[in-house]
Write an enzyme that holds these catalytic residues in place. Structure first.
Site, PDB file in Angstrom:
ATOM      1  CB  SER A 174      -0.861  -0.027   1.269  1.00  0.00           C
ATOM      2  OG  SER A 174      -1.433   1.233   1.489  1.00  0.00           O
TER       3      SER A 174
ATOM      4  CE1 TYR B 261      -3.853  -2.896   5.877  1.00  0.00           C
ATOM      5  CE2 TYR B 261      -3.380  -0.594   5.347  1.00  0.00           C
ATOM      6  CZ  TYR B 261      -3.706  -1.876   4.941  1.00  0.00           C
ATOM      7  OH  TYR B 261      -3.863  -2.150   3.607  1.00  0.00           O
TER       8      TYR B 261
ATOM      9  CE  LYS C 121      -1.289  -4.327   3.504  1.00  0.00           C
ATOM     10  NZ  LYS C 121      -1.658  -5.676   3.042  1.00  0.00           N
TER      11      LYS C 121
ATOM     12  CE1 TYR D  28      -2.145  -3.862  -5.023  1.00  0.00           C
ATOM     13  CE2 TYR D  28      -3.876  -3.968  -3.368  1.00  0.00           C
ATOM     14  CZ  TYR D  28      -3.027  -4.593  -4.259  1.00  0.00           C
ATOM     15  OH  TYR D  28      -3.095  -5.960  -4.378  1.00  0.00           O
TER      16      TYR D  28
ATOM     17  N   GLY E 141      -4.521  12.012  11.455  1.00  0.00           N
ATOM     18  CA  GLY E 141      -3.589  11.186  10.668  1.00  0.00           C
ATOM     19  C   GLY E 141      -3.709  11.388   9.167  1.00  0.00           C
TER      20      GLY E 141
END
Ligand code: NAD
Ligand code: UDP
Length: 337
Positions: free
Chosen positions: A124, A148, A152, A176, A293
């Protein structure tokens, strides 16, 4: 050729199964259905005319995953399976590290033992954190701002290290940008559980009358209209990017990372306007405070994918909103759970 697709019942994985099938590659889906409907298989059959093989399994089950690799004689793994809600990851970090990181580590172990040496991983743009510069290319520093995102970063690092240690191994991380859209048949799309966190499903649910109003998180950013700007990419383009990356590196080794984005960014207001045109109705919206954020703007430099993979995003913003609207009106409550 057969490939195992973890998370293949989910939003991006299911669209990629269609692209693989179109390219003459047979996907076998491996999914625990934690965030997908079994009805996806029927929808895939309606679209492709083929009933894909499906294994109900968890990536954290090393033995079952290894058996699945052997049983299917898979030559590569397309790895979509993950938990993906940023907010939830800050509340339940261990669940995210367990599922996304430990799950992938045990997959990598099984793959080495089964001599399956190719993995294509759903990464991501979140691995770039707050951008130092725009557009973001693959040389941009890697970091994360939530658990999260760290999952990645960690999985990419583990893939690189396995590639360094095992000269037969090939790993591709596809970073992505903002996947949106649905299959043009109106049979397959994204149906988030509960209140959508992401903009496009929220707009779609507002347009269909499920939500009252779109909250615009911040209208005082340093952007053309003050609202946040992102690089939205149609899920069909994204799916084709996976096939292009795999075909390019099929006989290759080592680790490769690519941005998959359009290189263009749209504001929240642009998205609402485009969706209104597709739905042919006004969509109510109001200003709301900035979301913690969030960044003002990001978009990809996707030159590496263009030059190396001969891939670029082709579909337009109206393709994204038209296809989402068709899916949303056909299946306002999503598929059967
Ligand atoms: P999704 O939730 O629709 O699909 C993920 C699938 O994985 C689901 O079908 C779920 O049931 C399955 N799954 C989850 N944990 C599993 C496990 N332990 N074992 C087996 N199956 C499991 O999500 P998506 O939007 O299709 O995302 C696919 C991948 O792309 C994810 O890795 C996600 O982090 C990544 N990604 C998504 C976006 C996005 O905006 N959708 C953006 C960047 C990256
Ligand atoms: N956004 C918004 N209202 C919403 C959801 C999102 O204004 O209900 C904004 C968000 O602040 C960001 C953009 O839409 O500027 C895209 O947000 P999304 O959550 O879809 O993607 P991400 O933040 O992961 O890029």
């Amino acid at each position: 050729m057969r490939v195992l697709v973890t998370g293949g019942m989910g939003y991006i994985g299911s669209h990629t199964c269609i692209a693989l099938h179109d390219a003459g590659i047979t996907p076998v889906i491996y999914d625990n259905l934690s965030n997908a409907s079994a009805q996806v298989l029927d929808q895939l059959e309606k679209i492709t005319g083929t009933r894909f093989e499906f294994i109900l399994g968890d990536i954290q089950d090393e033995q079952q995953f290894k058996l699945a690799l052997k049983h299917t004689k898979a030559e590569a793994v397309f790895h979509f399976a993950a938990l993906k809600a940023v907010g939830e990851s800050t509340e339940q970090p261990l669940r995210y590290y367990q599922n996304n990181v430990s799950g992938t580590l045990s997959m990598l172990q099984s793959m080495q033992e089964a001599d399956v040496n190719h993995i294509i991983f759903s990464s991501s743009a979140t691995v770039y954190g707050e951008p130092d510069y725009l557009p973001i290319d693959e040389k941009h520093p890697i970091r994360a701002t939530n658990p999260y995102g760290w999952t990645k970063v960690m999985v990419e690092q583990a893939m690189q290290d396995v590639c360094n240690a095992n000269s037969q191994f090939m790993g591709i991380a596809l970073r992505y940008f903002n996947p949106v859209g649905a299959h043009p048949s109106g049979l397959l799309g994204e149906s988030p559980n509960g209140i959508p966190n992401n903009l496009m499903p929220f707009i779609a649910q507002t347009a269909v009358g499920k939500r009252e109003v779109v909250n615009i998180f911040g209208d005082d950013y340093d952007t053309e209209d003050g609202t946040g700007m992102r690089d939205y990419i149609h899920v069909l383009d994204l799916a084709k990017g996976h096939v292009a990356a795999f075909m390019q590196h099929k006989t290759d080794t080592a680790f490769h990372a690519y941005n998959l984005g359009t290189g263009q960014s749209y504001s929240v207001l642009d998205m609402i306007k485009a969706f209104s045109a597709s739905a042919n109705k006004d969509i109510p919206y109001k200003s709301a405070p900035r979301r913690a954020g969030d960044i003002a703007c990001n978009y990809a430099d996707a030159t590496k994918a263009k030059n190396t993979l001969n891939w670029h995003a082709e579909l337009t913003l109206s393709d994204m909103t038209n296809d989402t609207w068709r899916w949303q009106t056909n299946y306002p409550r999503g598929l059967e759970s």
